[in-house]
Design an enzyme around this catalytic site. Structure first.
Site, PDB file in Angstrom:
ATOM      1  N   SER A  37       0.838  -1.202   0.000  1.00  0.00           N
ATOM      2  CA  SER A  37       0.000   0.000   0.000  1.00  0.00           C
ATOM      3  C   SER A  37       0.870   1.249   0.000  1.00  0.00           C
ATOM      4  CB  SER A  37      -0.907   0.011   1.234  1.00  0.00           C
ATOM      5  OG  SER A  37      -1.540   1.277   1.351  1.00  0.00           O
ATOM      6  N   HIS A  38       0.308   2.370  -0.428  1.00  0.00           N
ATOM      7  CA  HIS A  38       1.021   3.639  -0.305  1.00  0.00           C
ATOM      8  C   HIS A  38       1.194   4.024   1.157  1.00  0.00           C
ATOM      9  CE1 HIS A  38       0.389   3.968  -4.554  1.00  0.00           C
ATOM     10  NE2 HIS A  38       0.934   5.163  -4.615  1.00  0.00           N
ATOM     11  N   SER A  39       0.298   3.516   1.990  1.00  0.00           N
ATOM     12  CA  SER A  39       0.323   3.884   3.405  1.00  0.00           C
ATOM     13  C   SER A  39       0.741   2.682   4.252  1.00  0.00           C
ATOM     14  CB  SER A  39      -1.076   4.350   3.821  1.00  0.00           C
ATOM     15  OG  SER A  39      -1.264   4.125   5.207  1.00  0.00           O
TER      16      SER A  39
END
Lengths: 204, 131
Positions: free
Chosen positions: B12-14
């Protein structure tokens, strides 16, 4: 100009510095239609390249390009890391150590196709390809660094303003992506412009 | 090594989304599936990094292969790059699933925990219903 390590070193340094100097501009463009990290990401990649300058200067042109590509893949993040990384790595894989004009054009074409495959995209979708593709066409017509090349890439980047984004984060905006220059098109134009001017200056 | 189960990698980007997704997989599916997650760019901001994806693939690797679940564009592009950088013998045994990250990870892990092969894990995640 690129036959000796010292001139390759100067060129790499000049291009990386240009990216760093324009980081805020790239970020501002990306804040309009993307996730606002293009400048920061490209700056991080350029800094990684600068940190490796001594060893890059000792490498042959193709090996240096491959290393630059790998540094961008590992350090840039975002989608632009693999995209620019693929561009430089493919250039490095395709170019012989002392390329003739035809070799350079062929390598550029292979690198462009590799970026298209990596991004599953083609020119006309408001991306870096909208600068790289016209740059190749301009080089085919006049295969050298020239003010004409710089003008062509600046014009091509500008031509992304009225386009509607169909790839990447900007495509989520649909119609609202219209009216802004694509940040990847801008960074591509910036690098080609910088390379062209540096090669021209050294040829004088 | 025929008892190997397909590993699951969450990108994920996060980092919080990746870790949260992994927590859900662990709670719903248990510990028998190799699982790794990564998120964040090389400076720790939102984004994805090829380097950490390579690490996550190593961590979750089994001879049955690895299924990768991603969120947005850059996560997919960086994951594809990481797959291409794998040794030949691994490359054909990694699938990037075209599925929503949370639902896809839970379904893929459920399928993998039952010993399903990679292609079935991928298809089930993409269809979001057990085979």
């Amino acid at each position: 100009m690129l036959e000796d390590g010292e001139s390759r070193r100067r060129l790499i340094e000049t291009v990386a510095q240009a990216v760093i100097d324009h980081a805020e501009e790239l970020t501002a463009l990306d804040q309009a239609i993307g996730d606002g990290d293009h400048g920061v990401n490209m700056k991080r990649g350029a800094e990684a390249v600068l940190a490796d300058l001594d060893s890059l200067a000792e490498k042959s042109l193709p090996e240096a390009l491959k290393s630059i590509g790998m540094a961008l893949v590992m350090k840039v993040g975002g989608a632009s890391g693999p995209l620019y990384g693929t561009f430089f790595m493919t250039l490095g894989k395709s170019l012989p150590e002392t390329p003739a004009t035809a070799d350079t054009l062929a390598a550029f074409e292979e690198a462009l196709e590799a970026v298209m495959a990596r991004g599953k995209s083609h020119p006309g979708q408001k991306t870096m390809l909208d600068v790289l593709a016209p740059a190749l066409e301009t080089l085919k017509a006049e295969p050298k660094a020239s003010p004409g090349l710089c003008a062509a890439v600046a014009e091509a980047a500008k031509a992304t303003i009225p386009m509607r984004a169909e790839r990447g984060r900007a495509s989520f905006l649909g119609e609202r992506s219209i009216g802004h220059m694509d940040p990847g098109a801008r960074s591509s134009a910036l690098m080609i412009d910088t390379v062209s001017k540096a090669l021209e200056a050294s040829a004088k | 090594m025929s008892e190997d189960k397909v590993g699951i990698v969450i990108v994920s980007h996060s980092p919080e989304v990746a870790r949260g997704t992994a927590d859900m997989v662990r709670q719903m599916v248990g510990d028998e599936v190799p699982l790794a997650w990564c998120g964040g760019d090389p400076d720790g901001g939102l984004g994805t990094s090829v380097e950490t994806i390579l690490g996550a693939i190593d961590q979750a690797w089994t001879n049955a292969g690895v299924a990768i679940l991603v969120d947005l564009g850059g996560a997919e592009t960086n994951s594809e790059m990481a797959v291409e950088m794998q040794p030949d013998e691994r490359r054909g045994r990694i699938a990037i699933c075209n599925a929503p990250i949370v639902e896809g990870a839970v379904i893929a892990a459920t399928e993998a925990s039952g010993g399903a092969p990679l292609e079935v894990v991928r298809r089930t995640a993409e269809e979001l219903s057990p085979a």
